[in-house]
Design a protein around this motif. Structure first.
Motif, PDB file in Angstrom:
ATOM      1  N   SER A 422     -64.586   6.896  28.383  1.00 46.73           N
ATOM      2  CA  SER A 422     -64.428   6.661  29.823  1.00 46.73           C
ATOM      3  C   SER A 422     -63.135   5.898  30.131  1.00 46.73           C
ATOM      4  O   SER A 422     -62.572   6.048  31.223  1.00 46.73           O
ATOM      5  CB  SER A 422     -65.636   5.906  30.369  1.00 46.73           C
ATOM      6  OG  SER A 422     -65.703   4.589  29.845  1.00 46.73           O
ATOM      7  N   GLU A 425     -60.227   8.513  29.721  1.00 42.51           N
ATOM      8  CA  GLU A 425     -60.210   9.473  30.826  1.00 42.51           C
ATOM      9  C   GLU A 425     -59.418   8.954  32.020  1.00 42.51           C
ATOM     10  O   GLU A 425     -58.984   9.747  32.861  1.00 42.51           O
ATOM     11  CB  GLU A 425     -61.647   9.782  31.267  1.00 42.51           C
ATOM     12  CG  GLU A 425     -62.402  10.664  30.295  1.00 42.51           C
ATOM     13  CD  GLU A 425     -63.879  10.760  30.623  1.00 42.51           C
ATOM     14  OE1 GLU A 425     -64.551  11.620  30.037  1.00 42.51           O
ATOM     15  OE2 GLU A 425     -64.369   9.959  31.459  1.00 42.51           O
ATOM     16  N   HIS A 426     -59.213   7.650  32.090  1.00 38.18           N
ATOM     17  CA  HIS A 426     -58.485   7.071  33.221  1.00 38.18           C
ATOM     18  C   HIS A 426     -57.075   6.612  32.825  1.00 38.18           C
ATOM     19  O   HIS A 426     -56.493   5.747  33.483  1.00 38.18           O
ATOM     20  CB  HIS A 426     -59.287   5.911  33.815  1.00 38.18           C
ATOM     21  CG  HIS A 426     -60.534   6.370  34.499  1.00 38.18           C
ATOM     22  ND1 HIS A 426     -61.756   6.431  33.849  1.00 38.18           N
ATOM     23  CD2 HIS A 426     -60.757   6.831  35.755  1.00 38.18           C
ATOM     24  CE1 HIS A 426     -62.672   6.885  34.686  1.00 38.18           C
ATOM     25  NE2 HIS A 426     -62.097   7.134  35.836  1.00 38.18           N
ATOM     26  N   LEU A 432     -55.958  11.872  27.888  1.00 36.55           N
ATOM     27  CA  LEU A 432     -56.703  13.070  27.502  1.00 36.55           C
ATOM     28  C   LEU A 432     -56.252  13.598  26.137  1.00 36.55           C
ATOM     29  O   LEU A 432     -57.071  14.103  25.362  1.00 36.55           O
ATOM     30  CB  LEU A 432     -56.559  14.148  28.574  1.00 36.55           C
ATOM     31  CG  LEU A 432     -57.235  13.832  29.916  1.00 36.55           C
ATOM     32  CD1 LEU A 432     -57.110  15.004  30.873  1.00 36.55           C
ATOM     33  CD2 LEU A 432     -58.702  13.474  29.713  1.00 36.55           C
ATOM     34  N   LEU A 435     -57.902  11.367  23.704  1.00 35.93           N
ATOM     35  CA  LEU A 435     -59.343  11.641  23.707  1.00 35.93           C
ATOM     36  C   LEU A 435     -59.657  12.911  22.926  1.00 35.93           C
ATOM     37  O   LEU A 435     -60.634  12.953  22.160  1.00 35.93           O
ATOM     38  CB  LEU A 435     -59.828  11.775  25.156  1.00 35.93           C
ATOM     39  CG  LEU A 435     -61.310  12.108  25.360  1.00 35.93           C
ATOM     40  CD1 LEU A 435     -62.195  11.040  24.730  1.00 35.93           C
ATOM     41  CD2 LEU A 435     -61.624  12.253  26.843  1.00 35.93           C
ATOM     42  N   ASN A 460     -63.803  17.254  30.658  1.00 34.55           N
ATOM     43  CA  ASN A 460     -62.342  17.093  30.636  1.00 34.55           C
ATOM     44  C   ASN A 460     -61.622  18.389  30.297  1.00 34.55           C
ATOM     45  O   ASN A 460     -60.434  18.376  29.932  1.00 34.55           O
ATOM     46  CB  ASN A 460     -61.957  15.992  29.637  1.00 34.55           C
ATOM     47  CG  ASN A 460     -62.396  14.620  30.085  1.00 34.55           C
ATOM     48  OD1 ASN A 460     -61.789  14.020  30.963  1.00 34.55           O
ATOM     49  ND2 ASN A 460     -63.475  14.112  29.495  1.00 34.55           N
TER      50      ASN A 460
END
Length: 641
Positions: A422, A425-426, A432, A435, A460
């Motif tokens: 999480s 994702e920001h 990304l 991630l 995503n």
């Protein structure tokens, strides 16, 4: 002090490493792989190794992550909720957003305070882990202390930027020992308290340093000479001392004028020796009037230099603004030995050097929790403005970098990786991509974890990750001879080639033993059969069997002919389709039309050379000829009518 100044030596218990040498390589998740390795170069010569044959091992090393301790897991999870909540703050102006950010800052402090209290309880009850828990306690007490001051100076600022009221609250909250001692003395309500309690004047001085004038007056009222004019005058001085209040109805200039008049009256009393009856009382009044010499004499009653900063402002500059705080802080800090990391952080905060604050808090050994969340809050408040040596604004990059590092750290834990995701994702620039790499490094484990991984990847739009995970699971199922589960994974991945491979396995097994596995699943594929041509063929062939078994022969015949003309049939399966057609050709009623029969006859000419079909060729031709005659006759009669 940074960790590089105090390196830790780690022994690797491996005899082969000690004899041959070793090498190290990075692995995902901030891990190091250490393994035996004989170092050679162009001059070493090409000769057989002295260590062959041997058994070698790979050793994995990673830094200890305090946040993975069970006592700190609640902090990680709850702070993640606040971080995500900040993302949802809506507002068009800073005036609308600021109250929400203040609220979130206080929530962060609340969970930090709860964490400190739980660590205190755990440390009291534990024996084996007591040193570790006490270390955690020190770390997060310091974290909460710094966060509180940051909130005062940069988040929840008072109108006019006057800092003293909140600064005093901060000092009193974090250094309560003198006030607690005063409460014990006051609880006895004994006149002559200075004779009964040796800590009486220490408590008075400590409370005076914190600006607790009501407590100081209460203590003085218990003195043996409380009724003496000197003590009465002192009580009146403390009672009438103007205390600045932002909402008190006075402007800063009006308050300053009143305060200076009060100070001049106190100076006059001191000059006329009004307090000479008691040396301790006179010293107290000299502190209250703002004498610098007495402030430093009282320094021994303070635990930290910033207590003196608050006292100096309270008695010398009560309307001090944030911009002036750096001058007073440096004046005190220069005369006080500030060797602790906490001292450096607080001084940098008071100086307004947030870049240095962020640098220093990364040494607090909290695995990046503090740096990531505090920086994020300051960034959201638009208080960060970090300029590098090339005069480039790197605020956004620094903000994202700290969140990336913290989120990546959480991926090292089997159940905290979702929190880590999480955060990544920001991170708009690199989040990304990081991630995607880290998701593929997590051991798949249970079905529940796999579903969580797939959900994160799908949310995503990481189709490659979804496909990779599903294919790994599908291959596992194939090895376990669970074709139905394997097909389900291929469908989830929307992987056409993989679905084709699995559909082929179904068809080949049917060709070998005449049994179609997982019929119920295949009969309910619906739109999923369009994942691949081969899966479409398998689904339609299963549907053909279903129609045939319930006696819908015309529908079964239609499906069979459609499969034959679709060009989807694998080469090894033609003979089976032709064999399936024989009962339909020999049925009592005419099921296959003349056109269908011609299609079947052409099919046998093209594909009837399969050795498995050789003994059925004559039967098929005879059945086709009979059906053609009956079909032509039936169709002719229908035409005449």
């Amino acid at each position: 002090m940074g960790e590089e100044d105090n390196p830790q030596i780690i022994g690797v218990p491996d005899d082969l490493c000690s004899r041959a040498g070793m090498s190290v390589t990075w692995r995902t998740g901030n891990k190091l792989c250490v393994f035996p390795h004989k170092h050679v170069n162009a001059y070493s010569g090409d000769k057989r190794s002295n260590f062959h044959p041997c058994e070698s091992r790979v050793h994995f090393l990673r830094p200890e992550v305090n946040l993975f301790s069970p006592t700190l897991r609640k902090l990680v999870n709850e702070s993640n909720g606040i971080f995500l909540s900040i993302r949802n703050i809506n507002g068009t102006s800073s005036e609308e957003v600021r109250p929400a950010l203040v609220k979130h800052s206080k929530q962060y402090r609340s969970i930090l305070r709860a964490c400190v209290e739980s660590l205190q309880d755990a440390a009291e009850k534990s024996t084996d882990e007591k040193p570790l828990l006490e270390n955690f306690l020190t770390i997060f007490y310091n974290v909460e202390c710094v966060w509180h001051l940051t909130e005062i100076l940069y988040v929840d600022t008072l109108p006019g930027d006057v800092v003293l009221p909140q600064l005093l609250e901060w000092v009193r909250f974090h250094f309560p020992s003198r006030e607690l001692e005063a409460i014990k003395i006051l609880a006895k309500k004994t006149i002559g308290a200075e004779l009964e309690n040796i800590n009486y004047w220490d408590a008075v001085r400590g409370c005076a340093l914190h600006g607790k004038l009501d407590v100081v007056r209460a203590l003085l009222s218990l003195h043996t000479k409380a009724d003496h004019p000197a003590f009465v005058t002192a009580d009146n001085v403390l009672k009438t001392m103007p205390i600045y209040n932002v909402y008190g109805g006075y402007s800063v200039n009006e308050f300053t004028m009143r305060w200076k008049h009060w100070q001049m009256d106190l100076v006059s009393n001191l000059e006329y020796k009004a307090f000479m009856i008691d040396h301790n009382l006179e010293e107290l009044m000299r502190l209250v009037v703002g004498e610098d010499k007495i402030l430093w004499e009282f320094a021994k009653y303070a635990e930290a230099w910033y207590e003196l900063v608050a006292a100096k402002l309270f008695y010398s500059s009560p309307c001090c603004k944030q911009a002036e705080l750096a001058h007073h802080a440096n004046y005190i800090a220069e005369k006080w030995p500030t060797g602790r990391n906490l001292d450096h952080v607080i001084l940098a905060l008071m100086e307004g050097d947030l870049h240095k604050v962020i640098q220093e808090i990364q040494y607090m050994n909290d695995n990046g929790w503090f740096a990531a969340h505090l920086t994020d809050l300051l960034f959201s408040c638009e208080k960060l403005n970090i300029i590098d040596k090339d005069q480039t604004n790197v605020t956004a990059q620094l903000h994202e970098s700290l969140i990336l590092d913290y989120g990546s750290t959480l991926f090292g834990h089997s159940s905290l990786w979702q929190c880590g995701a999480s955060y990544l994702e920001h991170c708009p620039t690199q989040g990304l991509a990081r991630l995607e790499i880290l998701l593929q490094s997590i051991p798949l484990g249970t079905e529940a974890r796999i579903q969580k991984l797939l959900n994160v990847a799908r949310n995503n739009s990481m189709t490659n990750v979804v496909s990779s995970i599903c294919k790994i699971q599908g291959i596992k199922c194939i090895r376990q001879k669970r074709l139905g589960n394997a097909l389900a994974w291929a469908i989830k991945a929307q992987d056409g080639p993989f679905a084709t491979y699995i559909a082929d396995q179904f068809l080949k097994r049917y060709a070998e033993n005449g049994e179609l596995e997982c019929r119920e699943m295949l009969e309910n594929l619906g739109a999923y059969m369009l994942t691949s041509d081969r899966l479409t063929f398998l689904g339609k062939y299963c549907e053909f069997h279903q129609m045939y078994e319930i006696g819908e022969f015309k529908e079964a015949a239609r499906l069979l002919v459609s499969l034959i003309i679709s060009n989807l049939t694998p080469k090894y399966f033609w003979s089976i389709l032709l064999i399936d057609a024989i009962p339909l050709l020999e049925a009592e009623d005419v099921i296959l039309s003349s056109e269908d029969t011609f299609i079947l006859m052409r099919c046998i000419e093209e594909h009837g050379d399969d050795p498995k079909f050789q003994d059925k060729t004559e039967i098929f031709r005879l059945a086709a000829a009979r059906n053609l005659a009956r079909a032509l006759n039936s169709e002719g009669c229908q035409a005449e009518q």
